[in-house]
Design an enzyme around this catalytic site. Structure first.
Site, short mmCIF file in Angstrom:
data_model
loop_
_atom_site.label_atom_id
_atom_site.label_comp_id
_atom_site.label_asym_id
_atom_site.label_seq_id
_atom_site.Cartn_x
_atom_site.Cartn_y
_atom_site.Cartn_z
N LYS A 112 0.95 -1.06 -0.38
CA LYS A 112 -0.61 -0.07 -0.01
C LYS A 112 1.31 1.28 0.14
CE LYS A 112 -3.45 3.03 0.83
NZ LYS A 112 -4.23 3.31 -0.33
N ASN B 6 1.47 4.01 -3.51
CA ASN B 6 0.95 6.11 -2.81
C ASN B 6 2.03 6.51 -3.45
OD1 ASN B 6 -1.70 5.01 -2.61
ND2 ASN B 6 -1.63 5.91 -1.54
N GLY C 121 0.15 20.40 -12.21
CA GLY C 121 0.20 20.79 -11.41
C GLY C 121 0.02 21.59 -10.42
N CYS D 1 -4.41 10.69 1.20
CA CYS D 1 -3.60 9.19 1.26
C CYS D 1 -2.47 9.87 1.09
CB CYS D 1 -4.20 8.61 0.02
SG CYS D 1 -5.73 7.46 0.29
#
Length: 436
Positions: free
Chosen positions: A208, A212, A257, A264
């Site tokens: 996990k 991310n 951006g 998260c």
């Protein structure tokens, strides 16, 4: 065969997971200590905005597979499988705050009245599931249970889709009995040949964080390339397209951006650095990602200052977009927070619009900014507008209307949504990210 399941926590992870499990045919009790939230759910409302979620909650509630309660003890005793879906926010030092998880573990230990499978959906540091097992043994004096690590990979704005069509399901387990029960719960995904990855607890926990952190790294990388594009006169969209054509790289998450935000990436990158520190393993790359991302948010205000030739005091700035990304009302770690705070520090006046995040924004900014109920009202009499979230309605702004409404003529499009040439033809001073 359907299972009796309790899901502790009705935040983003818990509510979406619980509703999805109910739709798979299981009977699910969702639990939360927040009575107001449970009352809201029992009255047909949901506490978060997520496309398609309300309809799914209504359907499963109506058909009797989904219920909501504050009685955690009853929920645990009545179910065979207990999912932990509470938040693990960052502490000031970047470490994951496990206080909510610890409270749930204590409740499980107190109400352990037979064999249970305890499934951790919350994102937790490596070693947490082994700690959960030991803590319950010590508190309950029983070992008739199993612990499973089943991290979530839900994308805000696409979470309902992700429940039914996940890229993969990761299961960290120790006993075959627990493995079989989890397989039974997810039988609906087996039918559509969803890939399942079975591994030990530590591997599941780390998958996990690794996912991310890698995605956050891709975003940070393309933002740094965008900044370089501005300096050398290149077009970041063409650069990103050229990179994405390489099958080893893929085009996903190569969108420049104002920096990543949300529930998260910020906390998980910081937590991964902290995990590395605890095990004396350098996570220098991830550490730089965290630092660079914060600078990218602040850099948006610096870009606006340059367009104003350095003076923002008393300028009226229309902010279009407050949520950290489109199709959510989530403002956690949103770039808009840093941008607005920096604008206010410089003496600017801010009027903001977002299709979904206005109430969450009011909880953060109070009356320090103005709120507009449409993007055009946010533009009215403004010296400049900044586009901070990629909502579809901002992609098709009526620039001629904007020209009439605005006092000034500056547009900073941090999401590269509008056609710069068209805006410039209308007399705007217009800039994006990574494009001259």
């Amino acid at each position: 065969m359907s299972k009796q399941i309790s899901v502790i926590g009705t935040g983003y992870v818990g509510l979406v997971t619980g509703t999805g499990l109910a739709d798979f045919g299981n009977r699910v009790i969702c639990v939360d200590v927040d009575k107001a939230k449970i009352d809201m759910l029992n009255n047909g409302q949901i506490p978060i905005y997520e496309p398609g979620l309300k309809e799914l909650v209504d359907k499963n509630f109506r058909e009797g597979r989904l219920s909501f309660t504050t009685d955690i003890g009853r929920a645990i005793k009545e179910t065979e499988v207990v999912f932990i879906g509470v938040g693990t926010p960052s502490k000031d030092n970047g470490e994951a705050d496990l206080s909510y998880v610890e409270t749930v573990v204590e409740s499980i230990a107190k109400n352990l009245d037979g064999y249970k499978v305890i499934v951790t959906k919350s994102t937790v540091p490596v070693g947490t599931n082994r700690w959960i097992k030991q803590a319950i043994i010590e508190e309950a004096g029983k070992e008739d249970f199993d612990v499973v690590s089943n991290p979530e990979f839900l994308r805000e704005g696409r979470a309902v889709h992700d429940v039914f069509h996940p890229d993969r399901v990761v299961i960290g387990y120790e006993s075959e009995r627990a493995k079989e029960i989890i397989q039974d719960i997810y039988k609906a995904l087996y039918i559509i040949e969803t890939p399942f990855l079975f591994c030990n607890l530590e591997t599941a926990e780390l998958i996990k964080y690794a996912c991310n952190a890698f995605l956050a790294t891709k975003i940070t990388f393309i933002n740094q390339i965008a900044n370089l594009c501005e300096a050398v006169g290149a077009d970041v969209h063409k650069v990103a397209k050229g990179m994405g054509m390489d099958g080893r790289i893929s085009p996903k998450f190569l969108h420049p951006g104002p920096g990543y935000g949300g529930s998260c990436f910020p906390k998980d990158t910081k937590a991964l650095v902290d995990i590395g520190n605890r095990y004396n393993v350098s996570m220098s790359l991830v550490k730089e990602v965290v630092s660079s991302n914060e600078k990218q948010k602040a850099r948006m205000v610096q870009k606006l200052e340059k367009l104003f030739e350095g003076e923002l005091k008393d300028k009226r700035i229309g902010i279009l977009g407050l949520a950290f990304k489109a199709e959510t009302d989530d403002m956690r770690e949103s770039p808009s927070i840093i941008v607005i705070e920096e604008l206010l520090k410089r003496g600017a006046k801010v009027v903001a619009h977002d299709p979904q995040a206005m109430e969450n924004a009011k909880a953060i900014f109070g009356d320090s900014i103005e709120y507009a109920d449409s993007e055009y009202k946010a533009m009215n009499n403004s010296d400049a507008i900044m586009i901070l979230t990629e909502w579809n309605q901002y992609r098709s702004l009526d620039l001629e209307m904007a020209k009439k409404l605005m006092k000034g003529n500056i547009i900073l499009d941090t999401r590269n949504l509008i056609e710069l040439e068209r805006a410039r033809e209308l007399g705007f001073i217009c800039e994006g990210v990574g494009r001259k």
